[in-house]
Write an enzyme that holds these catalytic residues in place. Structure first.
Site, PDB file in Angstrom:
ATOM      1  N   GLY A   1      10.585  25.303  68.443  1.00 54.47           N
ATOM      2  CA  GLY A   1      10.180  23.976  67.975  1.00 54.47           C
ATOM      3  C   GLY A   1       9.294  23.978  66.747  1.00 54.47           C
ATOM      4  O   GLY A   1       8.613  22.987  66.472  1.00 54.47           O
TER       5      GLY A   1
ATOM      6  N   ASN B   1      10.233  23.760  63.667  1.00 52.41           N
ATOM      7  CA  ASN B   1      10.710  22.692  62.776  1.00 52.41           C
ATOM      8  C   ASN B   1      10.303  21.319  63.304  1.00 52.41           C
ATOM      9  O   ASN B   1       9.902  20.447  62.531  1.00 52.41           O
ATOM     10  CB  ASN B   1      12.230  22.762  62.608  1.00 52.41           C
ATOM     11  CG  ASN B   1      12.621  23.801  61.580  1.00 52.41           C
ATOM     12  OD1 ASN B   1      12.508  23.553  60.372  1.00 52.41           O
ATOM     13  ND2 ASN B   1      13.041  24.964  62.026  1.00 52.41           N
TER      14      ASN B   1
ATOM     15  N   HIS C   1      20.242  24.552  59.252  1.00 53.33           N
ATOM     16  CA  HIS C   1      20.798  25.862  59.601  1.00 53.33           C
ATOM     17  C   HIS C   1      20.268  26.912  58.626  1.00 53.33           C
ATOM     18  O   HIS C   1      20.222  26.674  57.410  1.00 53.33           O
ATOM     19  CB  HIS C   1      22.330  25.817  59.553  1.00 53.33           C
ATOM     20  CG  HIS C   1      22.943  27.108  59.988  1.00 53.33           C
ATOM     21  ND1 HIS C   1      23.005  27.476  61.319  1.00 53.33           N
ATOM     22  CD2 HIS C   1      23.454  28.138  59.269  1.00 53.33           C
ATOM     23  CE1 HIS C   1      23.554  28.689  61.402  1.00 53.33           C
ATOM     24  NE2 HIS C   1      23.837  29.104  60.169  1.00 53.33           N
TER      25      HIS C   1
ATOM     26  N   ASN D   1      21.410  18.225  60.935  1.00 55.65           N
ATOM     27  CA  ASN D   1      21.069  19.563  61.457  1.00 55.65           C
ATOM     28  C   ASN D   1      20.518  20.431  60.330  1.00 55.65           C
ATOM     29  O   ASN D   1      20.830  20.224  59.149  1.00 55.65           O
ATOM     30  CB  ASN D   1      22.345  20.214  62.021  1.00 55.65           C
ATOM     31  CG  ASN D   1      22.066  21.564  62.652  1.00 55.65           C
ATOM     32  OD1 ASN D   1      21.056  21.763  63.317  1.00 55.65           O
ATOM     33  ND2 ASN D   1      22.971  22.528  62.433  1.00 55.65           N
TER      34      ASN D   1
END
Ligand code: GAR
Length: 187
Positions: free
Chosen positions: A12, A14, A107, A105
Site C-alpha cells: 500500500g 502507492n 504498473h 492502474n
C-alpha cells in the site's frame, strides 16, 4: 469534490502516497480502500490515516460474487473513480464495463513490455536499457488498456534493489499527480 476508491492487495505504499497528496490538495477525497488480502499492510496504513477500509474476500466464492461486493461498496461510497494500487487481480468483463474509463492502474514497467506480477524483475532481467512506470486505463486484459502516462529512466549500473527504489519513488511522484488531474476533470 470527486471521490476516489482505491483497491490494493499488498504493502500500500502507492495508496499512502495518493492519500498524502490528496490530503495536501484538499479538493478531492479517498472514500475508501478495498483490500482483497486480510493481512495486507495497506489495511494498517488506512487505519493510521483514518481512511475507511473494507476487506473483500475472494476465498470460496466466485469472482463475480466478490466483484458484486466491491461494486456495492464503491457505489455506496459514491466513488467517481477507481485507482488500482498494487491490486493483483483481473476484473471480469462485466465489472470493467460497469466502470468503463473509470478504473486506472499503475504498473512498474514500460507497458506493453513486461506485464504481470513481476514487472520490475522482468524489466531488470530483460536487458532493456530504459526502465520505467506506466499509468493506464484498465480494460479486460492484464496490464493492458489505453496508456495515460509513462515515465522512464536509464538503467545504467543500477542494482535490482536500486531499480526497485527508483521505480517506487517514481510511482509515488506520478500516480497522485495523474489521479488528481483526472479527478479535477470529473468534478
Ligand atoms: C507497485 O509497484 C505497482 O506498480 C505494482 O504493485 C506494486 C504495489 O506496491 N502493480 C503491479 O504490478 C500491477 N500489475 P504498493 O502496494 O507498495 O503500492
Amino acid at each position: 469534490m470527486a471521490n476516489l476508491g482505491i483497491l490494493a492487495s499488498g504493502s500500500g505504499s502507492n495508496f499512502q502516497a495518493i492519500a498524502e497528496s490528496l490530503e495536501n490538495n484538499k479538493l478531492h477525497k479517498i472514500s475508501c480502500l478495498i483490500c482483497d488480502r486480510k493481512n495486507a499492510y495497506a489495511i494498517t496504513r488506512a487505519k493510521n490515516l483514518n481512511i475507511k477500509v473494507y476487506y473483500v474476500s475472494y476465498f470460496n466464492r466466485t469472482k463475480e460474487d466478490a466483484e458484486n461486493e466491491i461494486n456495492k461498496i464503491l457505489v455506496n461510497e459514491n466513488c467517481n473513480l477507481i485507482a488500482l494500487a498494487g491490486f493483483m487481480r483481473i476484473f471480469s468483463p462485466y465489472f470493467v464495463e460497469k466502470w468503463e474509463n473509470k478504473i486506472i492502474n499503475i504498473h512498474p514497467s514500460l507497458l506493453p513490455k513486461h506485464p504481470g506480477a513481476h514487472g520490475i524483475e522482468d524489466s531488470y532481467n530483460s536487458g532493456d536499457k530504459e526502465l520505467g512506470v506506466t499509468i493506464h486505463y484498465v480494460d479486460k486484459g492484464m496490464d493492458t488498456g489505453p496508456i495515460i502516462y509513462q515515465e522512464s529512466f536509464q538503467k545504467g549500473d543500477l542494482s535490482l534493489v536500486e531499480v526497485e527504489n527508483s521505480i517506487h519513488a517514481l510511482e509515488h511522484k506520478i500516480y497522485p499527480q495523474i489521479l488528481i488531474k483526472k479527478l479535477n476533470s470529473i468534478l
